[in-house]
Motif scaffolding. Structure first.
Motif, PDB file in Angstrom:
ATOM      1  N   LEU A  96      29.607 -59.010  64.304  1.00  0.00           N
ATOM      2  CA  LEU A  96      28.154 -59.149  64.410  1.00  0.00           C
ATOM      3  C   LEU A  96      27.605 -58.525  65.679  1.00  0.00           C
ATOM      4  O   LEU A  96      26.589 -57.821  65.652  1.00  0.00           O
ATOM      5  N   GLY A  97      28.271 -58.745  66.791  1.00  0.00           N
ATOM      6  CA  GLY A  97      27.761 -58.231  68.063  1.00  0.00           C
ATOM      7  C   GLY A  97      26.373 -58.782  68.329  1.00  0.00           C
ATOM      8  O   GLY A  97      26.115 -59.969  68.155  1.00  0.00           O
ATOM      9  N   ASP A  98      25.441 -57.895  68.711  1.00  0.00           N
ATOM     10  CA  ASP A  98      24.068 -58.351  68.963  1.00  0.00           C
ATOM     11  C   ASP A  98      23.105 -57.909  67.861  1.00  0.00           C
ATOM     12  O   ASP A  98      21.893 -57.875  68.053  1.00  0.00           O
ATOM     13  N   ALA A  99      23.638 -57.590  66.694  1.00  0.00           N
ATOM     14  CA  ALA A  99      22.814 -57.137  65.565  1.00  0.00           C
ATOM     15  C   ALA A  99      21.922 -58.266  65.046  1.00  0.00           C
ATOM     16  O   ALA A  99      22.185 -59.453  65.267  1.00  0.00           O
ATOM     17  N   VAL A 100      20.869 -57.880  64.344  1.00  0.00           N
ATOM     18  CA  VAL A 100      19.998 -58.842  63.680  1.00  0.00           C
ATOM     19  C   VAL A 100      20.757 -59.392  62.477  1.00  0.00           C
ATOM     20  O   VAL A 100      21.317 -58.640  61.680  1.00  0.00           O
ATOM     21  N   LEU A 101      20.796 -60.704  62.333  1.00  0.00           N
ATOM     22  CA  LEU A 101      21.492 -61.374  61.241  1.00  0.00           C
ATOM     23  C   LEU A 101      20.518 -61.579  60.081  1.00  0.00           C
ATOM     24  O   LEU A 101      19.470 -62.192  60.248  1.00  0.00           O
ATOM     25  N   VAL A 102      20.859 -61.018  58.920  1.00  0.00           N
ATOM     26  CA  VAL A 102      19.984 -61.078  57.752  1.00  0.00           C
ATOM     27  C   VAL A 102      20.681 -61.846  56.649  1.00  0.00           C
ATOM     28  O   VAL A 102      21.852 -61.611  56.357  1.00  0.00           O
ATOM     29  N   GLY A 103      19.959 -62.760  56.034  1.00  0.00           N
ATOM     30  CA  GLY A 103      20.513 -63.522  54.925  1.00  0.00           C
ATOM     31  C   GLY A 103      19.436 -63.825  53.908  1.00  0.00           C
ATOM     32  O   GLY A 103      18.251 -63.648  54.165  1.00  0.00           O
ATOM     33  N   TYR A 104      19.861 -64.278  52.755  1.00  0.00           N
ATOM     34  CA  TYR A 104      18.925 -64.727  51.728  1.00  0.00           C
ATOM     35  C   TYR A 104      18.892 -66.244  51.794  1.00  0.00           C
ATOM     36  O   TYR A 104      19.924 -66.898  51.656  1.00  0.00           O
ATOM     37  N   ASP A 105      17.715 -66.797  52.039  1.00  0.00           N
ATOM     38  CA  ASP A 105      17.569 -68.236  52.252  1.00  0.00           C
ATOM     39  C   ASP A 105      18.557 -68.662  53.329  1.00  0.00           C
ATOM     40  O   ASP A 105      19.399 -69.537  53.141  1.00  0.00           O
ATOM     41  N   ILE A 106      18.427 -68.028  54.465  1.00  0.00           N
ATOM     42  CA  ILE A 106      19.403 -68.131  55.555  1.00  0.00           C
ATOM     43  C   ILE A 106      19.582 -69.563  56.064  1.00  0.00           C
ATOM     44  O   ILE A 106      20.641 -69.909  56.565  1.00  0.00           O
ATOM     45  N   LYS A 107      18.600 -70.390  55.898  1.00  0.00           N
ATOM     46  CA  LYS A 107      18.709 -71.783  56.358  1.00  0.00           C
ATOM     47  C   LYS A 107      19.854 -72.524  55.661  1.00  0.00           C
ATOM     48  O   LYS A 107      20.441 -73.426  56.224  1.00  0.00           O
ATOM     49  N   SER A 116      29.656 -74.919  63.011  1.00  0.00           N
ATOM     50  CA  SER A 116      31.081 -74.581  62.981  1.00  0.00           C
ATOM     51  C   SER A 116      31.459 -73.784  64.216  1.00  0.00           C
ATOM     52  O   SER A 116      32.527 -73.992  64.799  1.00  0.00           O
ATOM     53  N   GLY A 117      30.602 -72.861  64.626  1.00  0.00           N
ATOM     54  CA  GLY A 117      30.861 -72.064  65.818  1.00  0.00           C
ATOM     55  C   GLY A 117      30.933 -72.897  67.083  1.00  0.00           C
ATOM     56  O   GLY A 117      31.765 -72.651  67.968  1.00  0.00           O
ATOM     57  N   LYS A 118      30.072 -73.912  67.176  1.00  0.00           N
ATOM     58  CA  LYS A 118      30.053 -74.770  68.367  1.00  0.00           C
ATOM     59  C   LYS A 118      31.394 -75.474  68.572  1.00  0.00           C
ATOM     60  O   LYS A 118      31.805 -75.703  69.705  1.00  0.00           O
ATOM     61  N   LYS A 119      32.074 -75.811  67.487  1.00  0.00           N
ATOM     62  CA  LYS A 119      33.373 -76.490  67.596  1.00  0.00           C
ATOM     63  C   LYS A 119      34.382 -75.642  68.364  1.00  0.00           C
ATOM     64  O   LYS A 119      35.300 -76.157  68.975  1.00  0.00           O
ATOM     65  N   TYR A 120      34.212 -74.317  68.286  1.00  0.00           N
ATOM     66  CA  TYR A 120      35.160 -73.399  68.924  1.00  0.00           C
ATOM     67  C   TYR A 120      34.540 -72.644  70.102  1.00  0.00           C
ATOM     68  O   TYR A 120      35.123 -71.687  70.604  1.00  0.00           O
ATOM     69  N   GLY A 121      33.351 -73.060  70.520  1.00  0.00           N
ATOM     70  CA  GLY A 121      32.695 -72.398  71.648  1.00  0.00           C
ATOM     71  C   GLY A 121      32.148 -71.025  71.306  1.00  0.00           C
ATOM     72  O   GLY A 121      31.979 -70.183  72.184  1.00  0.00           O
ATOM     73  N   ILE A 122      31.860 -70.790  70.031  1.00  0.00           N
ATOM     74  CA  ILE A 122      31.323 -69.500  69.577  1.00  0.00           C
ATOM     75  C   ILE A 122      29.839 -69.678  69.273  1.00  0.00           C
ATOM     76  O   ILE A 122      29.476 -70.515  68.458  1.00  0.00           O
ATOM     77  N   GLU A 123      28.997 -68.909  69.947  1.00  0.00           N
ATOM     78  CA  GLU A 123      27.555 -69.032  69.747  1.00  0.00           C
ATOM     79  C   GLU A 123      27.031 -67.875  68.900  1.00  0.00           C
ATOM     80  O   GLU A 123      27.389 -66.725  69.111  1.00  0.00           O
ATOM     81  N   PHE A 124      26.185 -68.225  67.948  1.00  0.00           N
ATOM     82  CA  PHE A 124      25.513 -67.241  67.110  1.00  0.00           C
ATOM     83  C   PHE A 124      24.024 -67.275  67.451  1.00  0.00           C
ATOM     84  O   PHE A 124      23.225 -67.866  66.743  1.00  0.00           O
ATOM     85  N   GLY A 125      23.677 -66.657  68.563  1.00  0.00           N
ATOM     86  CA  GLY A 125      22.289 -66.676  69.039  1.00  0.00           C
ATOM     87  C   GLY A 125      21.495 -65.446  68.620  1.00  0.00           C
ATOM     88  O   GLY A 125      20.452 -65.172  69.191  1.00  0.00           O
ATOM     89  N   ASN A 126      21.979 -64.726  67.640  1.00  0.00           N
ATOM     90  CA  ASN A 126      21.322 -63.489  67.206  1.00  0.00           C
ATOM     91  C   ASN A 126      19.965 -63.777  66.583  1.00  0.00           C
ATOM     92  O   ASN A 126      19.721 -64.848  66.041  1.00  0.00           O
ATOM     93  N   ARG A 127      19.101 -62.763  66.642  1.00  0.00           N
ATOM     94  CA  ARG A 127      17.835 -62.854  65.910  1.00  0.00           C
ATOM     95  C   ARG A 127      18.161 -62.917  64.430  1.00  0.00           C
ATOM     96  O   ARG A 127      19.149 -62.367  63.969  1.00  0.00           O
ATOM     97  N   ARG A 128      17.310 -63.609  63.683  1.00  0.00           N
ATOM     98  CA  ARG A 128      17.550 -63.804  62.257  1.00  0.00           C
ATOM     99  C   ARG A 128      16.358 -63.344  61.433  1.00  0.00           C
ATOM    100  O   ARG A 128      15.226 -63.428  61.856  1.00  0.00           O
ATOM    101  N   LEU A 129      16.680 -62.913  60.239  1.00  0.00           N
ATOM    102  CA  LEU A 129      15.670 -62.451  59.294  1.00  0.00           C
ATOM    103  C   LEU A 129      16.050 -62.977  57.920  1.00  0.00           C
ATOM    104  O   LEU A 129      17.180 -62.798  57.479  1.00  0.00           O
TER     105      LEU A 129
END
Length: 190
Positions: A96-107, A116-129
């Motif tokens: 993912l890197g710092d790319a914009v994260l795109v999903g369908y009904d992303i919520k 899940s990421g927090k359990k392993y100290g992995i943060e997904f702070g990317n912008r979302r669309l």
């Protein structure tokens, strides 16, 4: 910024996260994603396809696989494509890197991915669309069916072969492109 400009100037990762709910808890089954940046062709006001620059697929194993192999490297079972959740999340974060994260009904899977990421100290702070939000802003009440695959076909794309492990992520990326060329307004969705 218009969506066509966003696609042309920023790397975007379209993602699909498969999950199962057991005993009231959600669990990630797989993560599939495609990274795109820019258009393959532009002819007047018609954009033709996206530049795919990579794909990612990890199936999360129900059995315990050793996450760290020799030399401290994350281990993935090459034959089955399986790995444990930590390895899947770490691999996805690196992809993912710092790319914009795109999903369908992303919520529907964003909270699961973040928790899940927090359990392993992995943060997904990317912008979302969210392509569902984009579709609703474009079509409003003109259509009643906001199913991902219906919208994909409505934008003029043909059905993909489900044998492709990243087919749902590809559908999300193509849907974003199809919606971008139908969107008349410039705005920030993410």
């Amino acid at each position: 910024m218009h969506l066509t400009e966003l696609i042309d100037t920023s790397p975007i990762v379209a993602v699909d996260v498969g999950k199962v709910v057991r005993h009231g808890k959600s669990k990630i089954l797989y993560i599939s994603a495609v990274k795109v940046c820019g258009w393959t062709a532009y002819n007047g006001h018609k954009f033709d396809g996206l530049n795919a620059v990579g794909s990612f697929y990890r199936r999360v194993s129900a059995r315990r696989l050793p996450c760290i192999g020799a030399g401290g490297k994350v281990r993935i079972d090459a034959e089955s494509g399986e790995c444990d959740l930590h390895a899947a999340l770490l691999g996805f974060k690196n992809f993912l890197g710092d790319a914009v994260l795109v999903g369908y009904d992303i919520k529907q899977f964003d909270d699961l991915l973040v928790e899940s990421g927090k359990k392993y100290g992995i943060e997904f702070g990317n912008r979302r669309l969210d392509t569902l939000d984009v579709a609703k802003s474009i079509y409003g009440d003109k259509i009643k069916n906001y199913d991902l695959y219906y919208l994909h076909r409505r934008c003029g794309y043909k059905c993909l072969q489900p044998e492709n492990l990243c087919y749902s992520a590809i559908v999300v990326a193509e849907l974003l492109a199809g919606l971008a060329v139908r969107d008349e307004w410039s705005h920030n969705y993410y």
